[in-house]
Design a protein around this motif. Structure first.
Motif, PDB file in Angstrom:
ATOM      1  N   GLN A  73      -0.670  -1.910   2.883  1.00  0.00           N
ATOM      2  CA  GLN A  73      -1.173  -1.544   1.789  1.00  0.00           C
ATOM      3  C   GLN A  73      -2.153  -0.592   1.371  1.00  0.00           C
ATOM      4  OE1 GLN A  73       1.241  -4.549   2.247  1.00  0.00           O
ATOM      5  NE2 GLN A  73      -0.788  -5.460   2.577  1.00  0.00           N
ATOM      6  N   VAL A  74      -2.857  -0.235   2.540  1.00  0.00           N
ATOM      7  CA  VAL A  74      -3.741   0.864   2.515  1.00  0.00           C
ATOM      8  C   VAL A  74      -3.181   2.141   2.784  1.00  0.00           C
ATOM      9  CG1 VAL A  74      -5.724   1.827   3.748  1.00  0.00           C
ATOM     10  CG2 VAL A  74      -5.724  -0.658   3.147  1.00  0.00           C
ATOM     11  N   GLN A  75      -2.196   2.071   3.923  1.00  0.00           N
ATOM     12  CA  GLN A  75      -1.348   3.098   4.327  1.00  0.00           C
ATOM     13  C   GLN A  75       0.007   2.855   4.475  1.00  0.00           C
ATOM     14  OE1 GLN A  75      -1.640   6.030   8.050  1.00  0.00           O
ATOM     15  NE2 GLN A  75      -3.392   6.553   6.555  1.00  0.00           N
ATOM     16  N   PRO A  76       0.848   2.769   3.647  1.00  0.00           N
ATOM     17  CA  PRO A  76       2.212   2.408   3.727  1.00  0.00           C
ATOM     18  C   PRO A  76       3.105   3.304   4.751  1.00  0.00           C
ATOM     19  CG  PRO A  76       2.010   2.894   1.552  1.00  0.00           C
ATOM     20  CD  PRO A  76       0.662   3.039   2.113  1.00  0.00           C
ATOM     21  N   ARG A  77       2.708   4.712   4.568  1.00  0.00           N
ATOM     22  CA  ARG A  77       3.474   5.427   5.356  1.00  0.00           C
ATOM     23  C   ARG A  77       2.278   6.300   6.156  1.00  0.00           C
ATOM     24  NH1 ARG A  77       8.550   8.076   2.123  1.00  0.00           N
ATOM     25  NH2 ARG A  77       9.867   6.054   1.894  1.00  0.00           N
ATOM     26  N   PRO A  78       2.566   6.905   7.270  1.00  0.00           N
ATOM     27  CA  PRO A  78       1.605   7.610   8.233  1.00  0.00           C
ATOM     28  C   PRO A  78       0.941   8.734   7.237  1.00  0.00           C
ATOM     29  CG  PRO A  78       3.370   7.094   9.502  1.00  0.00           C
ATOM     30  CD  PRO A  78       3.915   6.671   8.279  1.00  0.00           C
ATOM     31  N   GLY A  79      -0.312   8.629   6.787  1.00  0.00           N
ATOM     32  CA  GLY A  79      -0.899   9.901   6.067  1.00  0.00           C
ATOM     33  C   GLY A  79      -0.735   9.815   4.640  1.00  0.00           C
ATOM     34  N   VAL A  80      -0.191   8.519   4.099  1.00  0.00           N
ATOM     35  CA  VAL A  80      -0.085   8.275   2.724  1.00  0.00           C
ATOM     36  C   VAL A  80      -0.722   6.884   2.322  1.00  0.00           C
ATOM     37  CG1 VAL A  80       1.646   7.790   0.676  1.00  0.00           C
ATOM     38  CG2 VAL A  80       2.516   9.149   2.663  1.00  0.00           C
ATOM     39  N   SER A  81      -1.888   7.325   1.813  1.00  0.00           N
ATOM     40  CA  SER A  81      -2.884   6.212   1.267  1.00  0.00           C
ATOM     41  C   SER A  81      -3.104   5.997  -0.277  1.00  0.00           C
ATOM     42  CB  SER A  81      -4.277   6.545   1.888  1.00  0.00           C
ATOM     43  OG  SER A  81      -4.542   6.733   3.209  1.00  0.00           O
ATOM     44  N   PHE A  82      -3.353   4.835  -0.647  1.00  0.00           N
ATOM     45  CA  PHE A  82      -3.612   4.347  -1.964  1.00  0.00           C
ATOM     46  C   PHE A  82      -4.657   3.680  -2.250  1.00  0.00           C
ATOM     47  CE2 PHE A  82       0.952   4.667  -1.560  1.00  0.00           C
ATOM     48  CZ  PHE A  82       1.507   4.795  -2.959  1.00  0.00           C
ATOM     49  N   PRO A  83      -5.447   3.937  -3.356  1.00  0.00           N
ATOM     50  CA  PRO A  83      -6.539   3.279  -3.754  1.00  0.00           C
ATOM     51  C   PRO A  83      -6.917   2.049  -3.127  1.00  0.00           C
ATOM     52  CG  PRO A  83      -5.620   4.160  -5.668  1.00  0.00           C
ATOM     53  CD  PRO A  83      -4.556   3.949  -4.652  1.00  0.00           C
ATOM     54  N   MET A  84      -8.207   1.713  -2.652  1.00  0.00           N
ATOM     55  CA  MET A  84      -8.458   0.509  -1.977  1.00  0.00           C
ATOM     56  C   MET A  84      -8.328  -0.777  -2.755  1.00  0.00           C
ATOM     57  SD  MET A  84      -8.993  -0.391   1.314  1.00  0.00           S
ATOM     58  CE  MET A  84      -9.467   0.907   1.984  1.00  0.00           C
ATOM     59  N   ASP A  85      -8.914  -0.604  -3.931  1.00  0.00           N
ATOM     60  CA  ASP A  85      -8.683  -1.750  -4.698  1.00  0.00           C
ATOM     61  C   ASP A  85      -7.418  -2.221  -5.129  1.00  0.00           C
ATOM     62  OD1 ASP A  85      -8.262   0.477  -6.461  1.00  0.00           O
ATOM     63  OD2 ASP A  85      -8.882  -0.522  -8.142  1.00  0.00           O
ATOM     64  N   LEU A  86      -6.460  -1.405  -5.041  1.00  0.00           N
ATOM     65  CA  LEU A  86      -4.959  -1.777  -5.310  1.00  0.00           C
ATOM     66  C   LEU A  86      -4.448  -2.500  -4.297  1.00  0.00           C
ATOM     67  CD1 LEU A  86      -2.361  -1.724  -7.004  1.00  0.00           C
ATOM     68  CD2 LEU A  86      -2.228   0.583  -6.092  1.00  0.00           C
ATOM     69  N   ALA A  87      -5.028  -1.801  -2.963  1.00  0.00           N
ATOM     70  CA  ALA A  87      -4.541  -2.449  -1.533  1.00  0.00           C
ATOM     71  C   ALA A  87      -4.964  -3.803  -1.470  1.00  0.00           C
ATOM     72  CB  ALA A  87      -5.184  -1.521  -0.456  1.00  0.00           C
TER      73      ALA A  87
END
Length: 381
Positions: A61-75
């Motif tokens: 959830q934090v990084q669904p693909r290498p180098g692709v991150s999402f906001p931590m609250d959403l994760a």
């Protein structure tokens, strides 16, 4: 909230699997009453909530693909939804604090702790931190010590993956796996890893400081990927009484005979073997050398693995094998208030259907009705 779960067969701490109505009141397990809401559990099982001591699927959830991150609250929010849908009422996020950049960096560690603190007033799943300390990460030593001392860490384990990473740096394909996760070019990652490797002489002293801090804080301690019996003996001497994913059945046997807890992965059971080519978890459990199963990298595996292990022993097998994902991890983590169904314990329960395959119908976490399937909604009155 007051809730009654009626008509099902419940796995009671002192009786095994029996027909029983279970109540939840003020967040705790109690006698069932006629007040509040009721779940009709006819034909279903009522079991203690699942406790996961080592799960790192949240990284997707934090990084669904290498180098692709999402906001931590959403994760964090998405991770909790997945946990509850899979019956996990207490989880220890396996957070690797490494010298690597990106997903396992100090920045990610700090961001995750902040998101968990912010989410705590709203959460149903009891989400805790299993700090997996990468031994060569001397630059983050003070950060790890602060996390232990201020109560952010609930389980401390020692990882020693750096020598393996360094050996793989000569292979472009193997090196790319790590550099992509870190969000770095391969050459830059190689250079960074090489510099970290120069810290080898300082590693033992840092490990000793962290182990002492964990002991002072009263934390359960583990060592990860024990390769030899000698490794396990050395970590036990430091206070680590949990062998987290031993690499052979011989190590698991030695750990068990010394009174240590042994953790293996539920995906190993469900898939019929380790994806790393190591010991089979099912065989190790059957031999009596593994007492805890965890999600590792796939949350749904815990429920399925417990039933796979129980099938080998008929109906009576469920009481013993469910302990692999409830009572035993609670004991290893020092959580005396959960892992069993008994009056006064924390209201962590799952309602499970076994047809055509085991699945979660409802999850009650901390006394809250936290997840309800479509079937569960039809049974709620």
């Amino acid at each position: 909230m007051e809730l009654a779960i009626t008509g099902g067969r419940a796995l009671l701490a002192d009786q095994g699997l029996v027909a029983a109505d279970i109540g939840v009141r003020d967040g705790l397990i109690a006698e069932a009453s006629g007040a509040g809401r009721r779940i009709d559990a006819s034909g279903l099982l009522v079991l203690p909530g699942i406790i996961d001591l080592h799960g790192d699927a949240f990284e997707r959830q934090v990084q669904p693909r290498p180098g692709v991150s999402f906001p931590m609250d959403l994760a964090v929010a998405e991770t909790e939804a997945q946990l509850l849908a899979n019956g996990i009422t207490t989880t220890f996020h396996g957070v690797t604090l490494s010298w690597e950049q990106g997903l396992r960096s100090a920045e990610t560690w700090t961001s995750l702790l902040a998101a968990l603190r912010a989410n705590r007033p709203r959460q149903s799943c009891d989400m805790r931190i299993h700090l997996r300390w990468e031994t060569y990460n001397l630059p983050a030593l003070d950060l790890a010590l602060r996390g232990i001392e201020n109560g952010d860490v609930h389980l401390f384990s020692i990882n020693d993956h750096t020598p393996t990473i360094l050996r793989k740096m000569g292979n472009d394909a193997a090196g790319a796996k790590y550099s992509e996760r870190a969000g770095m070019k391969l050459d830059a990652f190689r250079a960074h890893a090489t510099e970290i490797g120069k810290l080898a002489d300082q590693v033992p002293a840092a490990m000793a400081r962290l182990a002492e801090a964990a002991r002072q804080a009263g934390l359960p301690m583990a060592s990860h990927d024990d390769a030899t019996v000698a490794d396990r003996d050395a970590f036990r001497a430091m206070g680590a009484r949990i062998s987290d994913f031993p690499m052979s059945i011989e190590v698991a046997k030695a750990a068990t005979e010394a009174g240590d807890h042994v953790i293996m992965g539920s995906p190993n059971v469900v898939r019929g073997g380790s994806h790393m080519g190591w010991s089979g978890a099912a065989e190790t459990v059957e031999a009596g050398f593994c007492d805890i199963l965890t999600s590792d990298y796939f949350y749904p595996a815990m429920l399925r693995a417990a039933f796979i292990m129980a099938e080998r022993h008929g109906e009576n097998g469920l009481a013993e094998r469910w302990a692999l994902i409830s009572a035993n991890p609670a004991k290893a983590a020092g959580l005396a208030d959960r892992g069993r169904i008994a009056p006064g314990l924390r209201g962590d329960l799952v309602v499970v259907s076994t047809e055509p395959a085991p699945r979660i119908v409802a999850t009650i976490a901390g006394g809250k009705l936290a997840y309800l399937s479509a079937e569960g909604a039809a049974r709620l009155h």
